[in-house]
Structures are given as structure tokens and as C-alpha cells.
Design an enzyme around this catalytic site. Structure first.
Site, PDB file in Angstrom:
ATOM      1  N   ARG A  39       0.812  -1.121  -0.029  1.00  0.00           N
ATOM      2  CA  ARG A  39      -0.064   0.000   0.156  1.00  0.00           C
ATOM      3  C   ARG A  39       0.780   1.233  -0.083  1.00  0.00           C
ATOM      4  O   ARG A  39       0.548   2.348  -0.784  1.00  0.00           O
ATOM      5  CB  ARG A  39      -0.982   0.073   1.200  1.00  0.00           C
ATOM      6  CG  ARG A  39      -1.743   1.087   1.254  1.00  0.00           C
ATOM      7  CD  ARG A  39      -2.820   0.918   2.496  1.00  0.00           C
ATOM      8  NE  ARG A  39      -3.511  -0.288   2.411  1.00  0.00           N
ATOM      9  CZ  ARG A  39      -4.077  -0.460   3.473  1.00  0.00           C
ATOM     10  NH1 ARG A  39      -4.455   0.393   4.407  1.00  0.00           N
ATOM     11  NH2 ARG A  39      -4.793  -1.677   3.548  1.00  0.00           N
ATOM     12  N   HIS A  85      -7.601  -5.250  -7.871  1.00  0.00           N
ATOM     13  CA  HIS A  85      -7.369  -4.423  -6.640  1.00  0.00           C
ATOM     14  C   HIS A  85      -8.800  -4.263  -5.740  1.00  0.00           C
ATOM     15  O   HIS A  85      -9.491  -3.475  -6.207  1.00  0.00           O
ATOM     16  CB  HIS A  85      -7.118  -2.960  -7.133  1.00  0.00           C
ATOM     17  CG  HIS A  85      -6.277  -2.190  -5.738  1.00  0.00           C
ATOM     18  ND1 HIS A  85      -5.053  -2.532  -5.284  1.00  0.00           N
ATOM     19  CD2 HIS A  85      -6.878  -1.183  -5.288  1.00  0.00           C
ATOM     20  CE1 HIS A  85      -4.686  -1.718  -4.368  1.00  0.00           C
ATOM     21  NE2 HIS A  85      -5.802  -0.871  -4.156  1.00  0.00           N
ATOM     22  N   TYR A 129     -17.931  11.033 -15.512  1.00  0.00           N
ATOM     23  CA  TYR A 129     -17.633  12.028 -16.614  1.00  0.00           C
ATOM     24  C   TYR A 129     -16.471  12.133 -17.187  1.00  0.00           C
ATOM     25  O   TYR A 129     -16.221  13.021 -18.115  1.00  0.00           O
ATOM     26  CB  TYR A 129     -18.060  13.484 -15.684  1.00  0.00           C
ATOM     27  CG  TYR A 129     -19.373  13.421 -15.156  1.00  0.00           C
ATOM     28  CD1 TYR A 129     -20.463  13.331 -15.878  1.00  0.00           C
ATOM     29  CD2 TYR A 129     -19.623  13.778 -13.814  1.00  0.00           C
ATOM     30  CE1 TYR A 129     -21.706  13.548 -15.560  1.00  0.00           C
ATOM     31  CE2 TYR A 129     -20.838  14.003 -13.306  1.00  0.00           C
ATOM     32  CZ  TYR A 129     -22.000  13.468 -14.026  1.00  0.00           C
ATOM     33  OH  TYR A 129     -23.397  13.634 -13.304  1.00  0.00           O
TER      34      TYR A 129
END
Length: 768
Positions: A39, A85, A129
Site C-alpha cells: 500500500r 485491486h 464524466y
């Protein structure tokens, strides 16, 4: 009968604390390792964290090449989450959006279409978008994935595979930087210029024992995407790169713009890295409002595609360097960017590396990739040469091959059984490659399959010649690969050639490849008092009964009629200058310091003083004085305790003020008097007066003080200081000044009861 709890022997109970401690420790260690490796910390080889690596690989699987079309970001983040993931799509989209932000990433790895945020600090639009595809830089990171360049591992559910690390044709760790916080460790690496990194890598290949000084000459410092100017000394930069820890001072880039007629303004064209422009503008406006930088008059944001922040000075006589030096101190126009090159070596071991170690890790990775790709290519060549040998054998024995295919029931087995070397001895002599067939002159299964799959139109003479030319070319390529795998020098030469191609594609001559962050000497301004930079102007301070304060221009008559808010009236009116500091004494014994230059103007009714300092509502303002250095004050409480304090000691540096006189309820600070003379006269509520030398009062910085006068009933009413040679003066009821030269009857030691005040002393027991 079982034992009761009272009968149990504690020594006989099992020790449960140690297994619990071990279990908790093992689980926390597992969590810490997972955070560090999966991470927070980037891999030194490709400079990526797992989430970034999975995003790029998923986009490659979606065939989102740099020359192809865009796909919705929601589709990309969904594929990453579903295939590789298993975390929140918001976190994945945020990570992908950052890779597309050219103000956060020096060399963007994602080509975004739509609103991906801006330097003002605005967030990207929703994933539905925006659209994205890979950049050429990202494709360079993944070049060789199909050629067994790196290891693959199963994804989280075992249905797919993902690369452990990317081949990384560029030193991405230093080129784009990284940041992250793990368990017990963190990383923070600034971005650098790729051209300079390639130069350092080439030098390290040529001179493996290169010194840190030489590497820092080639990589002089970070190259931030937002530009700016580095003002860190070279010795400090060298030490940071040598140890892997340090920091860099980064300033905004600015210039003086002439407006004609002696007027000018400052234009900021580049701001420090990761400073939100909107927050910076807010901070500059706050500095103007609070008058922390009195030389600055106004700030305007005229930015469009480029940054353009206009700073207007208060006067044309202001030095631009002085103004910017003050802004560098008090705003984010100058920041310190920390360096902590804590990375994963070989994807496993966290280590704080130097610049040389990071470059070495990248070069070693490139050599491993080169060897694996070369070996993979050799295997492909060997397979093709085997096929070509079979096809050439078929051309040399074409009639026999056609006869077997046409008439034999099992042509595949018949072709494999046939000894082709007996019919045509030149078939084996013309082929320089030795086939892995069962025996001399026999065809392998791979060769037979290729012959059987051959089309009829391939039987022409030109095709046979083409096969021989291909065979010769592959044999030469195979020989070169053998020489490459056998020679370390040739391997490093190949890596150097690859780096030069990278430099040509993404270096300083490529679009956006030139260095953006400059270097300069960091000149420090001397500690100049703010008062010295304020234009001195006369003002009249007005403080009302309700605590509203204002500063009116010029010195007006102190008895002039002024307007106040409804229900309010005047209390303190005094002449001052803008360079003065106002001392405000509260009934709780606390003192606040306010700069007169920061007071509101006199056009309105002013502002509450309690908004400028941290003063409780129940605290009453006892006195206000203009600070005069090297003078002393008499402080006394209503209970009759007090001491002498230097005026320089009561100056407060914060809004919270400074506690000077310690008082307890029902007592309060009652007297604040500037000492002028050698005697102190005190009078109590009982009209008894006592005169004693000032020398009998101790000088303190803070405390309760000592007893000034003893009372049976009531407390202290007033106190003053005077010169014994001139006598004690006061104003009588008619406003006339009376002086008592002989004060023998009222003189005594400190803390005495005193005697009744002289005839004609005011009935309010006040000296003034």
C-alpha cells in the site's frame, strides 16, 4: 466436588497473557507488513505502488494505447477493482486521477480527458464524466510485459495474473516521485528531471564507483511540475542525496512588473509544489487583513491557463526583495519539501536509500529485464528455426511430401517416420540449425504440424527463397543474442542504448522535458521589527466603554465630540502613531499587546477589541497605555497588593496575552501607573493615605506582589507616584490643582495603615 473460585491457586492457572501478546504481535506485524509492501511504499525498480501498477496494467489489458481512443474512468476503475485491486473504487479513481494531473506528476502516466482537478485544489469530476488512456511514458514502463520480462503472480482470487513489477524503461521512482505513510515508516520523494536521471544512469554504467558528488552534479536537485526556485545550499542537497533524508527549500518564482510613472507590482508566475493556489490566495488575503505584512496592499488572482498572482505594494518606495522576503516567511510562497527515500528493494525489503542506491536498483532491474527478454527471444527464435527447417526440408522433398499427404492414411505419423536425409543428403547440410527431432533426418512434431498447415500457394519458389532468407536472419540474430548473454559489457552497452532512446523520446528536447525548477541563492532577511516597516502616521485611538476600538487619522482634540454606538460612550482617547504598540490591561491581571497599525479605521464605529485578542467577556479593561521601552509600571490590585514591573516584560507575543499580576476573586487589577518619581502615594476606600519610597516595592516579572497598605475594611482606591522634591498634587472639586509639599504626617513604611487624607482631597479618593 469442584473447587470454588476462592479455592483456586493463582500459581496453578495457565499463563494466558503470553500467548495473547504473541498472537496480537503476530497479527499486527502481518498488518504492518501488508501496509508497507502492498500500500504505502513504492518499488525501487518501477517506482510504483501496487494500486498504480494495477491501474496501468488494467488499462493495457483494455488496449487503451496512447494513440487509441479514450474509455470512461468508471470502466477503468471498475476493471481494476474487479480484476486486480479489491478496494474501494473511489480510492482507485483518486489514484488514477493523480497520475493524470500534470501539476502533481512530473511525467503523467494517464492521459485524462475531462475535469481531472486543477492547481487551485479542486477535486476531479466524478468517474462517469471523465475518460482516460495511457501516455507514451506509461507504455514505456510496460514495454516487454509480453516477452517474459518480469514475473507474474495470481490476482487476489486466482482467476487472472498480474505483474509483480513492471519492466520500467525509465527511472520512474525519481522521475515522478512518491509519497506514502506506512506503519512506523513513511516515504516522500520529490520528482526529478528525466534527462538528468538518464545522464546519471549512463555515468553510473560507465563508472560503477562514481562518487555522490559527481551524481549530484548530473542530478542537481528535484524538478517539480509546478516549477519554482530551489534555494537550498548545494552542500545540504548533497548530504540529502547521500543519506536519503533531508529537505529542500522551494520558493515561488516572481518578477517585478513596471507599470510606469514609478509604479510597479509583483507577479508570481510559479508557486511551490503541492500548494493549492486558492489556499495560497486566501492566506495572502489574511496576511493583508491582519496586517502581518504591512508592506502588502492588495492581492489579485489573474490566472488563466498559467499562474499569475499579482501583489500590489503599499508604497512605491518599498523594496520588492523586502516585501517578498516577508511573504516567504509568513505564507506558502516558500515551503520545505522533505526527502525520505524509503523504498522497497527487490519488492521486499524497505530501506532508506541514497541517490546512488536508487539508480543502482533501477539499472540492475533493467539488466534483469534485458536478460529475460533476450532469453525469451532466443526461445522464440529456436522455435521458429525449428519450423523453418521443417518447411525447408519439405521444399527439398516436395514430391515425396505431397505423395505422403495424398495417399497415406496417417500423414502426420508417416512424415515423422520418414528419413529425409537418405533421399536428399543436401537437406541437412544446407540447414545450419540442428533440429530437436528424434533422430538424424527425422522431423519433429512441431515441424510436421507446420508442414501440414502450409497453404498450397506457399509452395512457389519465391516462398522457399524467403524462408532461407528468414532462416539466415534469425541465425544471425541468435548469434548476437548468444554473444549478448555471454558478455556483461555488451549487456550494459545495450542498456545504455535503450537509455539514450529514452532520453531522446522524453528528454529535455521533447515536449515538456525541459527543466522547470530553477536554482538560486537563498538570501535571508535580517529580523527587522514590523514597526520599522510601517509608515509612521499620527492617529487618535478611541476605545469605548463597551470595548469598541478604532484609530482615527491625525491627532484630533481629545475632548472632541465623537459618535458611538447606541448605549455606548467614550472611555479612552489618546494620541498615538501607527508604529506604536498598545498595551491593554485586563481586570484579571492579564496584558494584551495590539499593533496600532492593525487597528480598524475611524470611518465607522470600530471593531470589538475582544475579537482581536483572546479576552473573556467578564474581563473588564482597566487601562490602556502606549508602550514606551525602558520604563517601569506600578501594578496594584484592589486588595492592596502590587509590585513594579518593567514595561518591556509585559509585552505579549500572542493573542492570548500575558499573565502579569496574579489576582483571586473578589480582587482585580485596579492600578496601572507609569512610575515617575521616587515616592508612592496610596489611598484606600477608608480615605487613609500612605506615602513611602518606591524602592520599598520589589521589581518582578509576574506574581501577586507585596502589601502596599493595610486595611481593616474596604481596599485600595488609588495610587500614584511623584517626585518628593516637588510634592504631591491632585485636583480638587473645583478642578484646581493643589500641591502638598510636606508629606511627613502621611509618610511611613510600606504596608502601614496611613492617616486621613489632607484637607481638600477629592471625595472620590482619586488623585486625578
Amino acid at each position: 466436588m469442584p473447587d470454588t473460585p476462592d479455592d483456586l491457586d493463582p500459581a496453578a492457572l495457565p499463563d494466558l497473557s503470553e500467548p495473547l501478546r504473541r498472537a496480537i504481535g503476530e497479527r499486527y506485524l502481518s498488518y504492518a507488513l501488508s501496509t508497507i509492501m502492498n500500500r504505502a511504499l513504492p518499488d525501487a525498480r518501477d517506482g510504483l505502488k501496487p494500486v498504480h501498477r494495477r491501474i496501468l496494467y488494467a488499462m493495457r489489458e483494455l488496449r487503451l494505447t496512447s494513440t487509441g481512443g479514450f474509455r470512461k474512468s468508471a470502466k477503468i476503475s471498475g476493471d481494476v477493482m474487479g480484476n486486480y485491486h479489491p478496494h474501494g473504487d473511489a480510492a482507485i479513481y483518486d489514484a488514477m486521477a493523480r497520475l493524470a494531473q500534470d501539476f502533481n506528476v512530473r511525467y503523467p502516466l494517464v492521459d485524462g480527458q475531462g475535469n481531472f482537478g486543477n492547481i487551485d485544489g479542486d477535486n476531479p469530476a466524478a468517474a462517469r464524466y471523465t475518460e482516460a488512456r495511457l501516455t507514451p511514458m506509461a507504455e514505456a514502463l510496460m514495454e516487454g510485459l509480453a516477452e517474459d520480462a518480469v514475473d507474474f503472480r495470481p490476482n487476489y482470487d486466482g482467476t487472472l495474473s498480474e505483474p509483480v513489477v513492471l519492466p520500467a524503461a525509465i527511472p520512474n521512482l525519481l522521475a515522478n516521485g512518491a509519497s506514502g505513510i506506512a506503519v512506523g515508516m513513511a516515504t516522500n520523494i520529490p520528482p526529478h528531471n528525466l534527462h538528468e536521471l538518464v545522464e546519471a544512469c549512463l555515468h553510473l554504467i560507465k563508472s560503477p564507483n562514481a562518487t555522490d558528488e559527481k551524481l549530484v552534479e548530473l542530478v542537481p536537485g528535484p524538478d517539480f511540475p509546478t516549477g519554482g526556485v530551489l534555494v537550498e545550499p548545494r552542500e545540504s542537497i548533497l548530504e540529502s542525496y547521500r543519506t536519503g533524508r533531508g529537505s529542500f527549500r522551494l520558493r515561488a518564482r516572481w518578477e517585478r512588473e513596471d507599470l510606469g510613472r514609478g509604479l510597479w507590482q509583483i507577479v508570481v508566475t510559479e508557486i511551490p509544489y503541492q500548494v493549492a493556489k486558492s489556499k495560497l490566495i486566501e492566506r495572502l488575503a489574511e496576511v493583508i487583513q491582519t496586517r502581518k505584512v504591512p508592506l502588502l496592499a492588495d492581492v489579485r488572482d489573474e490566472s488563466a491557463a498559467d499562474v499569475r498572482i499579482v501583489l500590489e505594494p503599499k508604497s512605491r518606495t518599498v523594496e520588492p526583495e523586502m516585501l517578498m522576503g516577508m511573504l516567504f516567511r509568513s505564507t506558502d510562497l516558500e515551503i520545505r519539501f522533505g526527502l525520505n527515500m524509503n523504498v522497497l528493494i527487490d519488492g521486499l525489503t524497505p530501506k532508506v536509500c541514497s541517490l546512488r542506491e536508487v539508480l543502482r536498483a533501477f539499472l540492475d532491474h533493467r539488466r534483469d529485464v534485458l536478460l529475460r527478454r533476450s532469453q525469451h527471444r532466443m526461445e522464440k527464435i529456436d522455435h521458429r528455426l525449428e519450423v523453418l527447417e521443417g518447411l525447408i526440408t519439405a521444399f527439398l522433398n516436395l514430391d515425396r511430401v505431397i505423395d505422403i499427404i495424398r495417399y497415406d492414411e496417417d500423414p502426420k505419423a508417416a512424415l515423422m517416420r520418414e528419413d529425409w536425409s537418405l533421399d536428399h543428403p543436401r537437406a541437412m547440410t544446407e540447414a545450419a540449425y540442428v533440429s530437436p527431432a528424434e533422430g538424424p533426418g527425422e522431423l519433429s512434431e512441431v515441424q510436421v504440424e507446420a508442414i501440414l498447415n502450409m497453404r498450397l500457394r506457399s509452395l512457389r519458389r519465391l516462398e522457399e527463397m524467403e524462408l532461407k532468407r528468414e532462416q539466415d536472419a534469425l541465425m544471425r540474430e541468435r548469434a548476437d543474442l548468444e554473444d549478448l548473454l555471454a558478455s556483461e559489457d555488451r549487456q550494459w552497452k545495450a542498456i545504455s542504448d535503450q537509455l539514450r532512446e529514452t532520453r531522446k523520446a522524453f528528454g529535455r528536447d521533447a515536449p515538456g522535458g525541459a527543466r522547470r525548477t530553477g536554482f538560486a541563492e537563498g538570501t535571508e532577511l535580517p529580523d527587522v521589527p514590523i514597526e520599522a516597516m510601517i509608515e509612521r502616521e499620527p492617529i487618535t485611538l478611541v476605545l469605548s466603554e463597551m470595548g469598541w476600538i478604532r484609530a482615527m487619522k491625525n491627532h484630533i482634540p481629545l475632548d472632541q465630540e465623537l459618535k458611538y454606538r447606541d448605549g455606548d460612550k467614550g472611555r479612552f482617547v489618546l494620541h498615538a502613531e501607527t508604529t506604536d504598540r498598545l498595551l491593554v490591561f485586563g481586570s484579571n491581571g492579564r496584558v494584551w499587546t495590539v499593533s496600532c497599525a492593525n487597528l480598524p479605521g475611524g470611518r465607522g464605529m470600530g471593531e470589538p477589541l475582544r475579537l482581536m485578542v483572546d479576552m473573556a467577556n467578564e474581563t473588564q479593561i482597566v487601562a490602556v497605555l502606549l508602550h514606551r521601552p525602558d520604563t517601569k509600571l506600578l501594578l496594584a490590585s484592589s486588595l492592596g497588593d502590587g509590585f513594579v514591573v518593567s514595561e518591556d516584560e509585559v509585552l505579549a507575543q500572542t493573542k492570548a496575552g500575558k499573565q502579569v499580576l496574579n489576582v483571586k476573586a473578589p480582587g482585580a487589577l485596579k492600578i496601572v501607573h507609569r512610575i515617575a518619581g521616587d515616592r508612592i502615594a496610596v489611598v484606600g476606600d477608608n480615605r487613609k493615605m500612605l506615602v513611602f519610597p518606591v524602592s520599598e516595592l520589589p521589581e518582578m516579572q509576574r506574581g501577586k506582589g507585596v502589601r502596599l497598605q493595610r486595611y481593616k475594611d474596604g481596599g485600595l482606591s488609588d495610587a500614584t507616584t511623584f517626585d518628593s522634591a516637588k510634592g504631591l498634587s491632585w485636583h480638587d472639586a473645583g478642578g484646581r490643582t493643589r500641591t502638598e509639599p510636606d508629606l511627613t504626617d502621611w509618610s511611613g513604611p510600606r504596608a502601614g495603615a496611613g492617616r486621613m487624607a489632607p484637607r481638600g482631597f477629592p471625595r472620590d479618593n482619586r488623585f486625578n
